[in-house]
Design a protein around this motif. Structure first.
Motif: not given
Ligand code: PLP
Length: 458
Positions: A305-324
């Motif tokens: 089964r595939s998740l039928l959704h995605g956005v290019t910048f979702g989980g951006h590593p720089v944003a994730a590092a900032i969130a951490l």
């Protein structure tokens, strides 16, 4: 000097009104603690955390810069499209542990509207995987704001934002929000009426056609509409009984705004899905997330089964590092503790405003408060012409003169709202409330309200 906006199209603004002879465009260039400074060097206390985003205020640039430059030097970008990066993986773990269920699966987005739409698609895929494709509708609440991209806009309950853009992308039934000031009922009766109203709406639509209920723990639009006692557990029970998923939209109320990681835990419910954005990075990067309970996520992990959704910048590593880094700072600076400690003080200061003739009600939680503005001692509403003069004319200008950024709004009834940075100390909260009191005192005079409500009633 009055500047216009040049080539910039301002969001939710009357773009033609700025420039010489018109509205002054606030151009901010620097921040420090809870303060921001405009290009003329004037200082304002940011009583709105830049639209409910800058939880930590403006003095952690060096910490965030270090986190982002370390990540940029290692790996500037990678998607979550069937790949991952260490910061995205680590952030998902951290958020899962902090989520109301304590064990969520995490889908990253670039902001609030994207989170709301992803929540909707995840809900639909969950039902479809269980053979319930007929669950195509949603329930949301009057005046609630869930974003303005077309899917999120369908959930938003502000008609004037929707009508120019054609039929809604999602069939949504809007139900009453939790404005207790206008309900005329005591708290328990209000709760009974609200829950009964939602049940009637579900029955009318056909329970087997409803996929999800979207609600904010404390609704922003309408002015910090806190739920009556017992509302959230009863909403969760109602949703469960009808096989409907409950989505807590925590784009504003999450990340400490109510003194909890997620506001809904304060109200005693565990939703199936939680949306978050704004404060996730304290707005140092554009990032949102959807936290999905183990049960709702389970079908997505079935083989094939595939998740039928995605956005290019979702989980951006720089944003994730900032969130951490943001989460670390929340802990090292005791941000949640600060909100919990100072909430009673802020509440008592805000409640002083109820003495003013223009204030009919004061409500809120955590660092998230509103005063509802009234035309007379009986709680009368301002008409459209008065709202125009007060909320778009007098108040925005006078607030800035008082050195305060706050929000005057009439998506529902007329309100003014504050949501100061979560690092504010007592003196800084005083500055916010004092400037608000000064503005509202003048606003009352401007609208011809002389006596206090209490005097006028007497
Ligand atoms: N949901 C809620 C509760 C919001 O308050 C907002 C924005 O204010 C959104 C969703 C949409 O977020 P964004 O503006 O990041 O798309």
């Amino acid at each position: 000097m009055e500047v216009d906006q040049g080539k910039l199209l301002l969001h939710f603004a009357r773009n033609g009104d700025y420039g010489p002879g018109g509205s002054e465009l606030l151009v901010l260039e620097r921040g420090e603690g809870p303060y921001v400074f405009d290009t003329a060097g004037r200082r304002y206390v940011d009583g709105l955390s830049s639209l409910f985003c800058c939880q930590l205020g403006y003095s952690y640039g060096a910490e965030f810069a270090a986190a982002s430059s370390a990540q940029l030097e290692k790996l500037a970008f990678n998607t979550n499209w069937a790949t991952a990066s260490p910061p995205a993986l680590e952030l998902a773990e951290r958020l899962s542990a902090l989520s109301p269920s304590g064990d969520a699966r995490v889908f990253f987005t670039s902001g609030g509207s994207e989170s709301v739409e992803a929540a909707w698609k995840l809900a639909r895929q969950y039902h479809a995987a269980r053979g319930e494709e007929g669950r195509t509708k949603a329930i949301a609440r009057d005046v609630a704001y869930h974003g303005v991209t077309l899917g999120a806009l369908a959930l938003t309950g502000v008609e004037r934002f929707k009508s120019p853009f054609g039929p809604p992308a999602i069939p949504v039934r809007h139900v009453a929000n939790t404005n207790s000031f206008r309900s005329g009922l005591d708290e328990d009766a209000h709760c009974d009426a609200l829950i009964a109203g939602i049940e009637v709406a579900i029955e009318a639509e056909g329970p087997e056609t409803v996929a999800a209920i979207f609600a904010e723990p404390v609704q922003n639009a309408g002015g910090c509409l806190v739920p009556p006692r017992g509302y959230w557990p009863r909403l969760a029970e109602l949703a469960r009984r009808h096989g409907i998923l409950l989505v807590a939209d925590e784009v504003i109320t999450g990340m400490g705004r109510l003194g909890e990681w997620f506001g809904v835990t304060r109200y005693g419910a565990v939703p199936d899905i939680v949306t978050v954005a704004k404060g996730l990075t304290s707005a140092q990067a554009s990032m949102g997330a959807v936290l999905v309970s183990e049960q709702v996520a389970a079908p997505l992990y079935e083989s094939g089964r595939s998740l039928l959704h995605g956005v290019t910048f979702g989980g951006h590593p720089v944003a994730a590092a900032i969130a951490l880094r943001n989460l670390e700072l929340f802990e090292s600076e005791g941000v949640l503790e600060n909100v919990r400690k100072l909430e009673p003080y802020l509440q008592s200061r805000m409640e002083e405003l109820a003495e003013l003739p223009i204030v009919g009600d004061v409500r809120g939680a955590g660092f998230f408060w509103a005063a509802e503005l009234v035309a007379d001692a009986d709680g009368g509403r301002f008409d459209a012409e008065q709202r125009e003069r007060l909320l778009r004319g007098f108040m925005p200008k006078r607030l800035l003169e008082a050195g305060l950024i706050a929000r005057a709004d009439d998506r529902g009834d007329s309100v003014v709202q504050i949501a100061p940075p979560l690092i504010c100390n007592r003196d800084q909260l005083d500055e916010v409330v004092d400037a608000l009191a000064e503005t509202l005192t003048d606003a009352g005079r401007f609208m011809g309200l002389g006596a206090t409500a209490a005097t006028a009633v007497a």
